[in-house]
Scaffold this motif. Structure first.
Motif, mmCIF file in Angstrom:
data_model
loop_
_atom_site.group_PDB
_atom_site.id
_atom_site.type_symbol
_atom_site.label_atom_id
_atom_site.label_comp_id
_atom_site.label_asym_id
_atom_site.label_seq_id
_atom_site.Cartn_x
_atom_site.Cartn_y
_atom_site.Cartn_z
ATOM 1 N N ALA A 79 0.835 -1.210 0.000
ATOM 2 C CA ALA A 79 0.000 0.000 0.000
ATOM 3 C C ALA A 79 0.866 1.256 0.000
ATOM 4 O O ALA A 79 0.566 2.232 -0.709
ATOM 5 N N ILE A 80 1.931 1.245 0.761
ATOM 6 C CA ILE A 80 2.842 2.397 0.776
ATOM 7 C C ILE A 80 3.522 2.540 -0.581
ATOM 8 O O ILE A 80 3.675 3.650 -1.108
ATOM 9 N N ALA A 81 3.941 1.418 -1.157
ATOM 10 C CA ALA A 81 4.561 1.456 -2.477
ATOM 11 C C ALA A 81 3.592 1.995 -3.521
ATOM 12 O O ALA A 81 3.974 2.779 -4.407
ATOM 13 N N ALA A 82 2.333 1.616 -3.436
ATOM 14 C CA ALA A 82 1.333 2.118 -4.375
ATOM 15 C C ALA A 82 1.180 3.625 -4.252
ATOM 16 O O ALA A 82 1.042 4.340 -5.260
ATOM 17 N N ALA A 83 1.225 4.132 -3.016
ATOM 18 C CA ALA A 83 1.126 5.575 -2.805
ATOM 19 C C ALA A 83 2.326 6.316 -3.391
ATOM 20 O O ALA A 83 2.232 7.505 -3.710
ATOM 21 N N ALA A 84 3.433 5.597 -3.572
ATOM 22 C CA ALA A 84 4.640 6.187 -4.155
ATOM 23 C C ALA A 84 4.711 5.978 -5.657
ATOM 24 O O ALA A 84 5.718 6.319 -6.283
ATOM 25 N N GLY A 85 3.679 5.403 -6.267
ATOM 26 C CA GLY A 85 3.663 5.211 -7.710
ATOM 27 C C GLY A 85 4.310 3.930 -8.177
ATOM 28 O O GLY A 85 4.767 3.839 -9.321
ATOM 29 N N LEU A 86 4.323 2.901 -7.329
ATOM 30 C CA LEU A 86 4.937 1.622 -7.674
ATOM 31 C C LEU A 86 3.879 0.528 -7.718
ATOM 32 O O LEU A 86 2.900 0.567 -6.980
ATOM 33 N N ARG A 87 4.096 -0.464 -8.577
ATOM 34 C CA ARG A 87 3.201 -1.622 -8.662
ATOM 35 C C ARG A 87 4.025 -2.896 -8.499
ATOM 36 O O ARG A 87 5.161 -2.991 -8.996
ATOM 37 N N PRO A 88 3.510 -3.884 -7.779
ATOM 38 C CA PRO A 88 4.269 -5.124 -7.579
ATOM 39 C C PRO A 88 4.405 -5.916 -8.874
ATOM 40 O O PRO A 88 3.455 -6.021 -9.661
ATOM 41 N N THR A 89 5.599 -6.454 -9.106
ATOM 42 C CA THR A 89 5.860 -7.245 -10.303
ATOM 43 C C THR A 89 6.374 -8.650 -9.984
ATOM 44 O O THR A 89 6.433 -9.500 -10.873
ATOM 45 N N TRP A 90 6.764 -8.871 -8.752
ATOM 46 C CA TRP A 90 7.301 -10.182 -8.355
ATOM 47 C C TRP A 90 7.292 -10.244 -6.840
ATOM 48 O O TRP A 90 7.547 -9.238 -6.167
ATOM 49 N N GLU A 91 6.969 -11.417 -6.316
ATOM 50 C CA GLU A 91 6.997 -11.594 -4.864
ATOM 51 C C GLU A 91 7.742 -12.870 -4.541
ATOM 52 O O GLU A 91 7.413 -13.943 -5.055
ATOM 53 N N GLY A 92 8.746 -12.741 -3.739
ATOM 54 C CA GLY A 92 9.577 -13.878 -3.394
ATOM 55 C C GLY A 92 9.169 -14.510 -2.084
ATOM 56 O O GLY A 92 8.092 -14.238 -1.548
ATOM 57 N N PRO A 93 10.030 -15.339 -1.538
ATOM 58 C CA PRO A 93 9.712 -16.007 -0.274
ATOM 59 C C PRO A 93 9.678 -15.006 0.874
ATOM 60 O O PRO A 93 10.268 -13.927 0.800
ATOM 61 N N ALA A 94 8.986 -15.382 1.916
ATOM 62 C CA ALA A 94 8.924 -14.558 3.119
ATOM 63 C C ALA A 94 9.302 -15.413 4.322
ATOM 64 O O ALA A 94 9.142 -16.636 4.308
ATOM 65 N N THR A 95 9.837 -14.762 5.332
ATOM 66 C CA THR A 95 10.141 -15.432 6.593
ATOM 67 C C THR A 95 9.348 -14.736 7.691
ATOM 68 O O THR A 95 8.611 -13.785 7.441
ATOM 69 N N ALA A 96 9.524 -15.205 8.910
ATOM 70 C CA ALA A 96 8.829 -14.572 10.029
ATOM 71 C C ALA A 96 9.267 -13.125 10.212
ATOM 72 O O ALA A 96 8.528 -12.309 10.762
ATOM 73 N N ALA A 97 10.463 -12.801 9.739
ATOM 74 C CA ALA A 97 11.006 -11.469 9.969
ATOM 75 C C ALA A 97 11.007 -10.585 8.733
ATOM 76 O O ALA A 97 11.155 -9.366 8.851
ATOM 77 N N ARG A 98 10.832 -11.163 7.536
ATOM 78 C CA ARG A 98 11.105 -10.361 6.346
ATOM 79 C C ARG A 98 10.268 -10.812 5.148
ATOM 80 O O ARG A 98 10.016 -11.999 4.965
ATOM 81 N N SER A 99 9.848 -9.829 4.351
ATOM 82 C CA SER A 99 9.196 -10.082 3.065
ATOM 83 C C SER A 99 10.133 -9.643 1.943
ATOM 84 O O SER A 99 11.066 -8.862 2.166
ATOM 85 N N LEU A 100 9.877 -10.123 0.727
ATOM 86 C CA LEU A 100 10.723 -9.795 -0.411
ATOM 87 C C LEU A 100 9.805 -9.551 -1.614
ATOM 88 O O LEU A 100 9.209 -10.484 -2.142
ATOM 89 N N ILE A 101 9.690 -8.288 -2.019
ATOM 90 C CA ILE A 101 8.748 -7.911 -3.078
ATOM 91 C C ILE A 101 9.430 -6.959 -4.054
ATOM 92 O O ILE A 101 10.076 -5.984 -3.648
ATOM 93 N N GLU A 102 9.256 -7.236 -5.355
ATOM 94 C CA GLU A 102 9.798 -6.364 -6.408
ATOM 95 C C GLU A 102 8.671 -5.483 -6.944
ATOM 96 O O GLU A 102 7.535 -5.916 -7.087
ATOM 97 N N PHE A 103 9.041 -4.242 -7.262
ATOM 98 C CA PHE A 103 8.086 -3.278 -7.816
ATOM 99 C C PHE A 103 8.661 -2.617 -9.054
ATOM 100 O O PHE A 103 9.891 -2.517 -9.202
ATOM 101 N N ALA A 104 7.760 -2.145 -9.890
ATOM 102 C CA ALA A 104 8.124 -1.297 -11.037
ATOM 103 C C ALA A 104 7.368 0.013 -10.917
ATOM 104 O O ALA A 104 6.340 0.108 -10.230
ATOM 105 N N VAL A 105 7.885 1.019 -11.609
ATOM 106 C CA VAL A 105 7.206 2.322 -11.620
ATOM 107 C C VAL A 105 5.916 2.197 -12.410
ATOM 108 O O VAL A 105 5.906 1.695 -13.530
ATOM 109 N N ARG A 106 4.824 2.626 -11.819
ATOM 110 C CA ARG A 106 3.520 2.542 -12.473
ATOM 111 C C ARG A 106 3.430 3.561 -13.610
ATOM 112 O O ARG A 106 3.784 4.735 -13.424
#
Length: 336
Positions: A308-335
């Protein structure tokens, strides 16, 4: 009796006195043979009368032994104030160090409770990272605090992202360079750039050179609230946004999006260290949680909130990787 116990628990004098002794290096000078109050004052650059009062007080508290001629020796309790002994706590108590500076910001904890913001800025006029990054005296302490390796499951950044398609990566707010160094070691085709504030960049340059990577990597001073250098295929932010409010995090991402441009990608490897609670909570863990809130913002955000914060900055998700209890991993491109 209970009221007196509470007064003693809430007292500021004793921790302030111990921290003052640690900052001045009194224990090191005593261990080296300077034991008289007058000589100690000259050695540490203190007012003789004021230092004598401090030494007498801390002797009464059990950190020093005092002789009748106002000479002092260390007790077992005071020994860890030395910087050159195993188990030293001097770096944690030094008010001229990063950890000690953060502790001083606790003085206005009430502001955090009233506003939800870090109290550090209300005490010192600037946020914690700006405060400790621009003054060179904090650089050695910052290097100690940042440590040697990557943390909080950051290895998923190195191992789980398809780096084979990337030529150049910028680590935004890359600290001491630990993550970028691991990336370049693991992926020999990559070239990299680290951007951060002055003290971190100074530390990172030394570590990059020591790792033998200076020919593939540079470190540049830049604030992620200002214009960032372009030209990278991927811009990584690892455990950066958790130190900032939603509005500040969106502002950071807008700067990164501008640097990445329509062809670049933004990789968020954000931490979500949930606050402690329930029956398992103890004094140490709840205290650490409160300490972080008073020093930096450290909001708890899941992957959806990060998106949601990334969307407010003009970014859209393009890839989502594995997540752990402590961390997420998400790729974005400029919308578009």
């Amino acid at each position: 009796m209970q009221g007196q116990a509470l007064i003693e628990m809430a007292g500021i004098l004793r921790p302030a006195a111990i921290r003052a002794a640690a900052t001045l290096g009194v224990a090191d000078h005593i261990a080296a043979g300077t034991t008289s109050a007058a000589e100690l004052a000259a050695a540490v650059g203190a007012d003789p009368d004021a230092l004598l009062r401090l030494l007498r007080y801390l002797a009464a508290a059990g950190l020093f032994d005092r002789a009748g001629d106002d000479t002092f020796t260390l007790t077992g309790l005071g020994e860890p104030l030395r910087r050159d002994v195993p188990g030293s706590v001097a770096a944690f108590l030094d008010s001229d160090g990063v950890i000690g500076r953060a502790e001083l910001g606790m003085v206005d904890l009430l502001d955090t409770l009233r506003t939800g913001r870090s109290s550090h800025a209300s005490v010192f006029g600037v946020d914690f990272w700006t405060d400790v990054q621009h003054d060179p005296r904090y650089a050695p302490s910052l290097e100690f605090v940042l440590g040697d390796g990557i943390a909080w499951d950051a290895d998923i950044v190195v191992d789980a992202y398809p780096w084979e398609r990337v030529r150049h990566v910028t680590d935004v707010g890359g600290g001491n360079g630990a993550l970028l160094i691991e990336l370049l070691r693991a992926h020999a085709h990559l070239r990299g750039r680290l951007v951060d504030l002055p003290n971190s960049v100074s530390i990172a340059r030394g570590r990059i050179a020591a790792a033998g990577l200076a020919d593939r990597c540079e470190a540049a001073v830049a604030s992620f609230f200002d214009e960032l250098p372009g030209g990278s295929d991927v811009y990584v932010l690892s455990a950066v946004l958790a130190d900032w409010t939603d509005e500040q995090a969106a502002a950071i991402l807008r700067r990164v999006a501008d640097a990445a441009g329509p062809q670049g990608r933004v990789l968020l490897a954000e931490v979500s260290l949930h606050p402690v609670g329930g029956a398992a909570a103890d004094l140490a863990s709840t205290g650490a949680d409160l300490h972080v809130a008073a020093t930096v913002t450290a909001p708890v955000r899941g992957a959806d909130e990060v998106k949601a914060i990334a969307a407010a900055a003009g970014l859209r998700p393009t890839w989502e990787g594995p997540a752990t209890a402590a961390r997420s991993l998400i790729e974005f491109a400029v919308r578009p």
